[in-house]
Design an enzyme around this catalytic site. Structure first.
Site, mmCIF file in Angstrom:
data_model
loop_
_atom_site.group_PDB
_atom_site.id
_atom_site.type_symbol
_atom_site.label_atom_id
_atom_site.label_comp_id
_atom_site.label_asym_id
_atom_site.label_seq_id
_atom_site.Cartn_x
_atom_site.Cartn_y
_atom_site.Cartn_z
ATOM 1 N N TYR A 72 28.590 36.222 40.189
ATOM 2 C CA TYR A 72 29.262 35.375 41.183
ATOM 3 C C TYR A 72 30.216 34.450 40.436
ATOM 4 O O TYR A 72 29.965 34.065 39.293
ATOM 5 C CB TYR A 72 28.234 34.561 41.977
ATOM 6 C CG TYR A 72 27.376 35.395 42.909
ATOM 7 C CD1 TYR A 72 27.667 35.474 44.266
ATOM 8 C CD2 TYR A 72 26.281 36.109 42.436
ATOM 9 C CE1 TYR A 72 26.888 36.238 45.132
ATOM 10 C CE2 TYR A 72 25.490 36.878 43.295
ATOM 11 C CZ TYR A 72 25.796 36.935 44.642
ATOM 12 O OH TYR A 72 25.027 37.696 45.494
ATOM 13 N N GLU A 73 31.327 34.076 41.090
ATOM 14 C CA GLU A 73 32.391 33.361 40.365
ATOM 15 C C GLU A 73 31.993 31.954 39.936
ATOM 16 O O GLU A 73 32.698 31.311 39.170
ATOM 17 C CB GLU A 73 33.680 33.332 41.188
ATOM 18 C CG GLU A 73 33.575 32.525 42.456
ATOM 19 C CD GLU A 73 34.781 32.733 43.380
ATOM 20 O OE1 GLU A 73 35.603 33.605 43.119
ATOM 21 O OE2 GLU A 73 34.861 31.995 44.370
ATOM 22 N N SER A 74 30.838 31.475 40.416
ATOM 23 C CA SER A 74 30.327 30.179 39.962
ATOM 24 C C SER A 74 29.841 30.249 38.515
ATOM 25 O O SER A 74 29.384 29.246 37.971
ATOM 26 C CB SER A 74 29.195 29.730 40.872
ATOM 27 O OG SER A 74 28.207 30.737 40.965
ATOM 28 N N GLY A 75 29.913 31.417 37.893
ATOM 29 C CA GLY A 75 29.501 31.537 36.497
ATOM 30 C C GLY A 75 28.078 32.019 36.332
ATOM 31 O O GLY A 75 27.497 31.916 35.256
ATOM 32 N N HIS B 100 41.885 30.835 41.510
ATOM 33 C CA HIS B 100 40.909 30.095 40.691
ATOM 34 C C HIS B 100 41.255 30.205 39.207
ATOM 35 O O HIS B 100 41.219 29.227 38.467
ATOM 36 C CB HIS B 100 39.499 30.668 40.884
ATOM 37 C CG HIS B 100 38.835 30.265 42.169
ATOM 38 N ND1 HIS B 100 39.223 29.186 42.912
ATOM 39 C CD2 HIS B 100 37.761 30.808 42.815
ATOM 40 C CE1 HIS B 100 38.428 29.079 43.983
ATOM 41 N NE2 HIS B 100 37.545 30.054 43.948
#
Lengths: 273, 277
Positions: A72-75, B100
């Protein structure tokens, strides 16, 4: 054009057939989610957006692809949530991840670094070359509807080895021309991705609630290649805002198996502990 | 430092302000203090504007927003953001819109003391032609065409963290977002924390330490990220994110809610109830 069932070798081990005229025991959205989960190969690395892509990727981990790596792009790398996250940064994703990295790192080292096999995207509008709009409906300077924007999608669409798009099919969504290109599919056609230096392969499938579209190998144009059970070609054509090309052979998707449906429903509505 | 004093000292009308926190550790209490102090003409910078910028925009604090994804995660639209862009209410909002990866690299360049950063990005998208802070650049070694993004130097960065020690060193952990880069890229910084401790224990997943000399002010604000969350102290209040859709949908209801929950002293975190543990 002929509609064929899938060859026996591709069928699931225990397909439960729905008798003609009988109400199927599942919704069109469940069929779409199951079809998306089946598209993910075991052991591959998948960059996941929230919503149906996230549900489908987690279903795949439960049925058929236990070694799928979810990013997920939250890392959060290798997240293994037990319940559907509402956001890409819910605590459970961090707690169950193999590695937790910063946002600069997830985009620069992992996505741009070419370490992701599949990007899983949605869209508000999509055109025949699978260019996606998540920015505005109407003119950019004076939009009818201001949508959230591009987020991580432009580089997911550019860098992943392939992208799979999951979106409900309607003429409002499947449009002749997108109002804004937030993420590039095949641009205006063959050669555009190469010309712009995009290293990922681009869209490989568009999975909808009606069937599956794939880019034609020569023209790059999205073509109907698969119909979900009970759906006819006409329905897909009228849910598409451009003159849809139909593949010479259209496969018929297997309906969801009992195991797939049970796993999907259990993930969405877990039994209270 | 008390939060009202810190905001009064660090945030001025017309400033560019980066309140960062990627879903996790969003500095809601500090953002709402900015609203209470009626700051005007701000340029708000944030990857994901989230509910906090929806509140600031709806209260008329911002002239411009630099961002990359402006939705209510998993729920839908940010209605105040949409109203500002679609109808100019309560005032028009100028947008600078990135991906982003692009906006993140603007922070990285700012933190690194470089005039720009390089990435593979924006190619083929409609964003490219809108942006004066993105330009094509040719690699001097391979001849490849890449995207350069201009360094970002906010006047002030505001973040929320779990802990600070008595000397003002800051520790955050869990989903770490782009906060370190935002603080290092900015001229000034304010960190609100859940707790002041004697010793920071930095061996936790995703731990980031900001030495005291990189931070301008620290304020103790337990629960200061609600309805976002602070790993180890609270959980994301997903119910509030869902409720915000209705609260923010029409102007009078939004203003009424802000009056009751944000403007009226004593200040309490928005929708308080599940704040600090």
């Amino acid at each position: 054009m002929t509609v064929l069932p899938r060859p026996a070798a591709e069928r699931s081990a225990s397909p439960e057939r729905i008798a003609d005229g009988q109400e199927p025991g599942y919704s069109a959205e469940e069929m779409m989610t199951v079809a998306a989960a089946r598209a993910l190969r075991d052991g591959s690395v998948c960059f996941v957006g929230i919503g149906v892509p996230s549900i489908a990727a987690n279903l795949a981990r439960r049925v058929g692809a236990p070694n799928l790596v979810l990013i997920y792009e939250s890392g959060t790398i290798g997240a293994k949530p037990q319940t559907p996250p509402l956001s890409i940064g819910d605590g459970e994703l961090a707690e169950t991840a193999d590695a937790l990295v910063s946002v600069p790192e997830i985009f620069n080292y992992w996505l741009q670094g070419g370490r992701v096999d599949v990007g899983f995207l949605g869209a508000a509008q999509i055109d025949r070359f699978a260019n996606l709009n998540t920015t505005v409906v109407g003119a950019y300077a004076a939009p009818k509807v201001r949508l959230p924007g591009a987020g991580g999608a432009p580089e997911i669409a550019a860098c992943c080895k392939e992208t799979i798009i999951v979106v409900r099919q309607s003429p409002r969504t499947f449009v002749e021309e997108v109002d804004f290109i937030s993420s590039m599919g095949f641009g205006k056609g063959p050669g555009d991705r190469e010309r712009l230096g995009l290293r990922g392969g681009g869209p490989s499938m568009v999975i909808t609630d009606l069937g599956v579209l794939r880019p034609d190998p020569t023209s790059c144009e999205l073509t109907l290649t698969e119909l979900h059970p009970g759906v006819e070609v006409d329905e897909v054509v009228s849910a598409t805002g451009w003159k849809l090309t139909i593949a010479a052979t259209v496969l018929r998707s297997e309906p969801p198996t009992e195991r797939e449906l049970a796993a999907l429903r259990a993930f969405r509505s877990p039994e209270p502990a | 430092m008390r939060l009202p004093d810190a905001v009064a000292a660090l945030v001025h009308d017309g400033d560019s302000v980066a309140m960062e926190g990627f879903t996790h550790l969003i500095p809601f209490a500090a953002g709402q203090e900015v609203i209470r102090q009626r700051r005007r003409h701000l340029t708000l910078i944030r990857l994901t504007p989230d509910l906090i910028y929806d509140q600031l925009i709806g209260m008329g604090c911002a002239d411009k927003m630099v961002f990359s994804w402006g939705g209510n995660p998993g729920v839908g639209s940010l209605h105040r953001f949409r109203d500002a862009v679609e109808h100019g209410w309560p005032q028009p909002l100028e947008l600078e819109e990135h991906s982003h990866a692009g906006l993140t690299n603007r922070y990285v360049a700012g933190a690194s003391g470089l005039p720009f950063a390089v990435l593979r990005g924006y190619e083929g998208t409609g964003l490219q032609s809108l942006l004066s802070t993105v330009a094509p650049i040719t690699c001097p070694f391979t001849g490849e065409r890449l995207a350069a993004v201009a360094a970002l130097h906010p006047d002030v960065a505001i973040i929320h963290a779990q802990q600070a020690d008595r000397r003002g060193n800051v520790l955050l952990w869990g989903i770490q977002g782009v906060q370190k880069e935002a603080v290092l890229a900015s001229a000034r910084s304010l960190v609100t924390v859940e707790e002041i401790v004697d010793d920071l224990v930095a061996h936790r997943a995703g731990a980031v330490v900001l030495p005291s000399w990189t931070v301008t002010a620290v304020a103790l604000v337990p629960g200061g990220s609600h309805p976002s969350y602070a790993a180890g102290y609270s959980s994301r209040d997903n119910g509030f994110y869902q409720a915000w859709d209705e609260i923010s949908r029409n102007r009078p209801h939004f203003l009424e809610w802000m009056e009751e929950h944000v403007l009226q002293p004593p200040a309490v975190p928005a929708g308080a109830g599940t704040g600090a543990g």
